[in-house]
Structures are given as structure tokens and as C-alpha cells.
Design a protein around this motif. Structure first.
Motif, PDB file in Angstrom:
ATOM      1  N   ILE A 157       0.836  -1.207   0.000  1.00 52.62           N
ATOM      2  CA  ILE A 157       0.000   0.000   0.000  1.00 52.62           C
ATOM      3  C   ILE A 157       0.875   1.263   0.000  1.00 52.62           C
ATOM      4  CG2 ILE A 157      -1.764   1.274   1.313  1.00 52.62           C
ATOM      5  CD1 ILE A 157      -2.916  -1.525   2.041  1.00 52.62           C
ATOM      6  N   TYR A 158       1.984   1.242   0.740  1.00 52.69           N
ATOM      7  CA  TYR A 158       2.917   2.388   0.682  1.00 52.69           C
ATOM      8  C   TYR A 158       3.392   2.609  -0.753  1.00 52.69           C
ATOM      9  CZ  TYR A 158       3.493   3.691   5.569  1.00 52.69           C
ATOM     10  OH  TYR A 158       3.267   4.188   6.818  1.00 52.69           O
ATOM     11  N   GLU A 159       3.733   1.501  -1.433  1.00 55.51           N
ATOM     12  CA  GLU A 159       4.241   1.630  -2.810  1.00 55.51           C
ATOM     13  C   GLU A 159       3.168   2.181  -3.740  1.00 55.51           C
ATOM     14  OE1 GLU A 159       7.461  -2.022  -2.429  1.00 55.51           O
ATOM     15  OE2 GLU A 159       5.756  -2.245  -3.783  1.00 55.51           O
ATOM     16  N   LEU A 160       1.943   1.714  -3.544  1.00 56.85           N
ATOM     17  CA  LEU A 160       0.852   2.215  -4.391  1.00 56.85           C
ATOM     18  C   LEU A 160       0.629   3.707  -4.136  1.00 56.85           C
ATOM     19  CD1 LEU A 160      -1.627  -0.784  -4.002  1.00 56.85           C
ATOM     20  CD2 LEU A 160      -0.563  -0.045  -6.139  1.00 56.85           C
ATOM     21  N   ALA A 161       0.650   4.108  -2.867  1.00 56.65           N
ATOM     22  CA  ALA A 161       0.427   5.523  -2.527  1.00 56.65           C
ATOM     23  C   ALA A 161       1.524   6.387  -3.145  1.00 56.65           C
ATOM     24  CB  ALA A 161       0.390   5.696  -1.016  1.00 56.65           C
ATOM     25  N   GLU A 162       2.754   5.880  -3.134  1.00 52.42           N
ATOM     26  CA  GLU A 162       3.852   6.653  -3.731  1.00 52.42           C
ATOM     27  C   GLU A 162       3.642   6.855  -5.213  1.00 52.42           C
ATOM     28  OE1 GLU A 162       7.659   4.923  -2.891  1.00 52.42           O
ATOM     29  OE2 GLU A 162       7.545   5.652  -0.815  1.00 52.42           O
TER      30      GLU A 162
END
Ligand code: SAM
Ligand code: F3S
Length: 463
Positions: free
Chosen positions: A189-194
Motif C-alpha cells: 500500500i505504501y508503494e501504491l500511494a507513492e
């Protein structure tokens, strides 16, 4: 670049699996997707067997692709999903032109299967590939990070089902429940948000039954997971589907009061409003318990919208049982439903239950149920007119590029006018306030409201 065409039947879980197959084959072999099977080098069918005619649908689609393969013998045909899981090698016997059969838990092995298909083609009688086992955990470890295209993304947090409702094939085709470790979910989810994702939908057959391992090993429950996901920088809205009533907890209800990023909507399949039928379905709750849970949700988030799945015409469903379902619908007030006539699934206990209700009667009951829920949904839309809604801007409206489009918390599409400078490019991925001006059958119309600290006149001047 080789071309890939994927056709998907069934639920959001299957849509998600198809998008992961696309990412995987792009990373491994450079495949680019095409909407036209005729120009594809690899065609994949991601199947669903939750309701009847699944097998027929699969073989009819394969028959069409066979014609394409006769013209382009190098084409590779693969079948995945729940029908593949159930039928396995039988698919190759009935459709010998198919090259690969894989299940929902072995799709990560596609690149290796494909390599073996290519290698075997040199031989006169190439062996074909079948792998429909359940090596659950391995799957997520072997998939590349998801490619975010757009402002919304799905994230699978748990898979499979161990509930064994008497009508359902899912536990047999997708295996028993298992949750992804918390670290893996949150990193994704962090990667998607980035990469610009602002809304995530957490997916699972019984997503609220999430019990993923924390870093130190002990288990985390679903309500805790929601808190962590909502706290990820950039994520402004969190949705989840599908939930099971038995996995609902007071902590989950409180999450709706405590987490503003949590969209005010819950899909909670009731299946029936009759306790007798619920028992025969082995659902594990009564209608009263379900209603009590809805009351807890509404206490936490008074305007929460509720949707459900219903099965009409379960074996032995009497007129009284169906009336109890209609009564439940009146008591809850649904916003939407996915409702179907019961379909006997081979190998499930309910397929052996005596059934004396005619097909016509079942169809009539379904029509009555759907009509009532459609009315309720239209009433909710009508009540939204004049109010302001928080909308995530997804881009230009599909029908009219001069308008912007997004979804409300209760998942309605809203197309809205915006000042000239507020183009799709500069507002995509923003949460904005939209005043709803009109309710149409399948969408809403509205107009962009100025940000809280700007008056209408200032906003016009800015445009
Ligand atoms: N986890 C969810 C729940 O709590 O019920 C259900 C997931 S299931 C894959 C999706 C939906 O398919 C079910 O809610 C049910 O309404 C429908 N379904 C499953 N088996 C069915 C059958 N044999 N006939 C008709 N509908 C069926
Ligand atoms: Fe199917 Fe019941 Fe699980 S509907 S997916 S067995 S909760």
C-alpha cells in the motif's frame, strides 16, 4: 512486444487476479495487453464457477479461440480460475488445443509454465501444463509489485474461505482461508500511494476475517489493519469487500466512527432473511443477529450505506421464508444487492437437498426482491440531491470530456461540472466537495464546490 489478451468472468477477486497476471507476464516476458483476442499471442481465460453455466461458458469461449488458433497455430491458450481448479486436466481432454491450466493459487507460476510450453513445442507431441494446487503463501511472494494505473487500486489481504456454506464452491476451488502477513500488505500500500493511488479497496472472500501475522509473529485483526492502512500517507479513502457477518466485531464497528478515511459503505452478504434457510445454508447467524450488527454499524456511522448478496430459491425456500427475506430488506434498507437464483453446484451439500420450488416461482421472487432494492437505491440517490459529497476525482467523464468524474463514499459515479482551470489533469487524484444536482438511474450529476476556505465567487474568479 508479444500481446496478451485476458478475459475475466466473475468477481472482483478474479479481476484482481487478472490484473496480477498482466503485471507478472509484463515483467517476465514483456507482454502488452490487447482488447482484441485476434491479435494476441497469448490468450488467458480467468474463469468463475460460483453459479451455473460456468463450464458451458468456458467451453463456448474456448471454442471461439480455437478458431483463432487454427489461423495462428503459435497462439498459446491458458485457462485459470475456479473452473480450472475444479476441472483440472479434464479441460485438456475436452479442449486439446488448450496449452496450460492453472488455478487461483498457481497463477504466479504462469511464466515458468509458459516457458515450458514454448520449450515443448519443438516436440512432436508436446506435453501440456496443468497446475491447480494450493501453495497459498508462495503466490504473493512470487508476484511483482502491482503497477498502479490510476488513483484507485485493489489489494488482496486474504484469500480462500473456510466457512463451507452448503451452497458454495469457493472453499473447494480457492482453498481455505489464509491472510497475507501485515508487513507485505502495508508495504504494497505504501508503494501504491507513492505512485499516486489515493483509494485502496482491501479484498478477500471474507476480508473482515483477516488475521495476518505481524512483524513479531502474533496476529493482527481486520479493524487494526484498517487503522494502519488509513494512516498511510497519501491514502485518503479505504474500502473493503467482501465481508462475512460472522467476522463482524464491535472493534470493526468502532473503526467506522474513528477512521474518517474509511468510506461509509459496507457490503455485508445476508443471503436470506429466514433463520430456517440460514441454518440450512450453514451461515452461522440469525436474521436478528444480522440486524443487530447493522444497528451497531449505524450507531458508529449513521449514514453508512449497506449492500448485500441474496440467494433466492434455496432448496426448500417456502413463501414464508422468502417473505422473511423481504422483511429483512425493509428493516435494513439496502443500497444495492448482488442477488441471484440459487444454482446447484456439484460437490456441495446443498446440491443434494430436495427442492420443490419451480424455476418460475424462483424467478418471480428474484424479480420482486431486485425491484424493491432498486427502489431503495433510487430513493437514496434522490435524497442525495442538494447535499455535498466528498468525491475522489478519477478523470474526465466517459460520456462528456468537459466534465469530471469520480465516486461518492457510497460508491455512486458522479459526473460534475468544474471551472475551466479545474481540468481532469490538475484535479485527478484530489478529494473534492461536489454538490449533487441530479440523480440519474446509474449515476449522479453535480457541480464542484469551492474548497472550504474559498467562497463560490472567489472560486469563479480563480478560474
Ligand atoms: N464471503 C461472502 C459471504 O459472506 O457470503 C461470499 C462470497 S461468494 C464467492 C459470492 C456470492 O456468490 C455469495 O454471497 C452468494 O450470494 C453467491 N453464490 C455463491 N454460491 C452460489 C450458488 N450456488 N448459487 C447462487 N449464488 C451463489
Ligand atoms: Fe462461499 Fe460462504 Fe465462503 S458464500 S466464499 S463458503 S462464506
Amino acid at each position: 512486444m508479444p500481446k496478451l489478451h485476458i478475459k475475466t468472468f466473475g468477481c472482483q477477486m478474479n479481476e484482481y487476479d487478472s490484473s496480477r497476471m498482466t503485471d507478472l507476464l509484463h515483467a517476465s516476458h514483456g507482454y502488452q495487453t490487447t482488447a482484441d483476442a485476434r491479435e494476441a499471442d497469448l490468450v488467458l481465460l480467468n474463469t468463475c464457477s460460483v453459479r451455473e453455466k460456468a463450464q458451458e461458458k468456458v467451453f463456448s469461449q474456448l471454442g471461439q479461440w480455437r478458431q483463432l488458433k487454427l489461423r495462428r497455430p503459435q497462439m498459446v491458450i491458458g485457462v485459470g480460475g475456479c473452473v480450472a481448479s475444479q476441472e483440472g486436466a479434464m479441460i485438456l481432454r475436452r479442449a486439446p488445443y488448450v496449452d496450460m491450466v492453472f488455478g487461483p493459487q498457481t497463477l504466479h507460476r504462469l511464466p515458468a509454465m509458459l516457458d515450458r510450453v514454448f520449450a515443448a513445442r519443438e516436440k512432436a507431441s508436446p506435453p501440456r501444463e496443468v497446475d491447480v494446487r494450493f501453495p497459498e503463501i508462495e503466490k504473493f511472494d512470487c508476484l511483482p509489485p502491482p503497477r498502479a494505473d490510476g488513483v484507485k487500486a485493489f489489494v488482496s489481504v486474504m484469500e480462500g474461505c473456510s466457512k463451507y456454506c452448503t451452497f458454495c464452491v469457493v472453499p473447494y476451488t480457492r482453498g481455505t482461508e489464509f491472510s497475507r502477513p501485515f508487513d507485505d500488505v502495508i508495504t504494497e500500500i505504501y508503494e501504491l500511494a507513492e505512485r499516486g493511488v489515493r483509494e485502496v479497496t482491501l479484498l478477500g472472500q471474507n476480508v473482515n476475517g483477516y488475521r495476518g501475522a505481524r512483524h513479531a509473529g502474533e496476529k493482527m485483526n481486520f479493524a487494526e489493519l484498517l487503522h494502519y492502512v488509513a494512516a498511510v500517507d497519501g491514502i485518503g479513502r479505504v474500502r473493503f469487500t467482501t465481508s462475512h457477518p460472522l467476522e463482524c466485531t464491535p472493534q470493526l464497528a468502532r473503526a467506522f466512527a474513528d477512521i474518517p478515511e474509511l468510506a461509509g459503505h459496507m457490503h455485508l452478504p445476508a443471503q436470506s432473511g429466514s433463520d430456517r434457510i440460514l441454518r440450512a445454508m450453514k451461515r452461522g447467524y440469525t436474521a436478528a443477529e444480522y440486524v443487530e450488527w447493522i444497528a451497531q454499524l449505524r450507531a458508529a456511522r449513521p449514514d453508512i450505506s449497506i449492500s448485500s448478496d441474496f440467494i433466492v430459491g434455496f432448496p426448500g425456500e417456502s413463501g414464508e421464508d422468502f417473505a422473511a427475506t423481504m422483511e429483512l430488506i425493509e428493516r435494513v434498507g439496502y443500497d444495492q444487492s448482488f442477488s441471484f437464483v440459487y444454482s446447484a453446484r456439484p460437490g456441495t451439500p446443498a446440491a443434494e437437498f430436495p427442492d420443490d420450488v419451480s424455476a418460475e416461482e424462483k424467478k418471480a421472487r428474484l424479480a420482486k426482491l431486485q425491484k424493491r432494492i432498486n427502489e431503495m437505491s433510487a430513493e437514496i440517490s434522490a435524497r442525495m440531491v442538494g447535499g455535498a459529497e466528498r468525491v475522489l476525482v478519477e478523470g474526465a467523464s466517459r460520456k462528456d470530456a468537459s466534465r469530471l468524474s469520480g465516486r461518492t463514499e457510497n460508491n455512486r459515479v458522479v459526473n460534475f461540472d468544474a471551472p475551466a482551470k479545474s481540468s481532469a489533469e490538475n484535479l485527478r487524484g484530489e478529494f473534492v466537495q461536489v454538490k449533487i444536482t441530479e440523480a440519474l438511474p446509474n449515476s449522479l450529476r453535480g457541480e464542484l464546490l469551492p474548497p472550504d476556505n474559498m467562497t463560490m465567487a472567489e472560486s469563479r474568479a480563480a478560474a
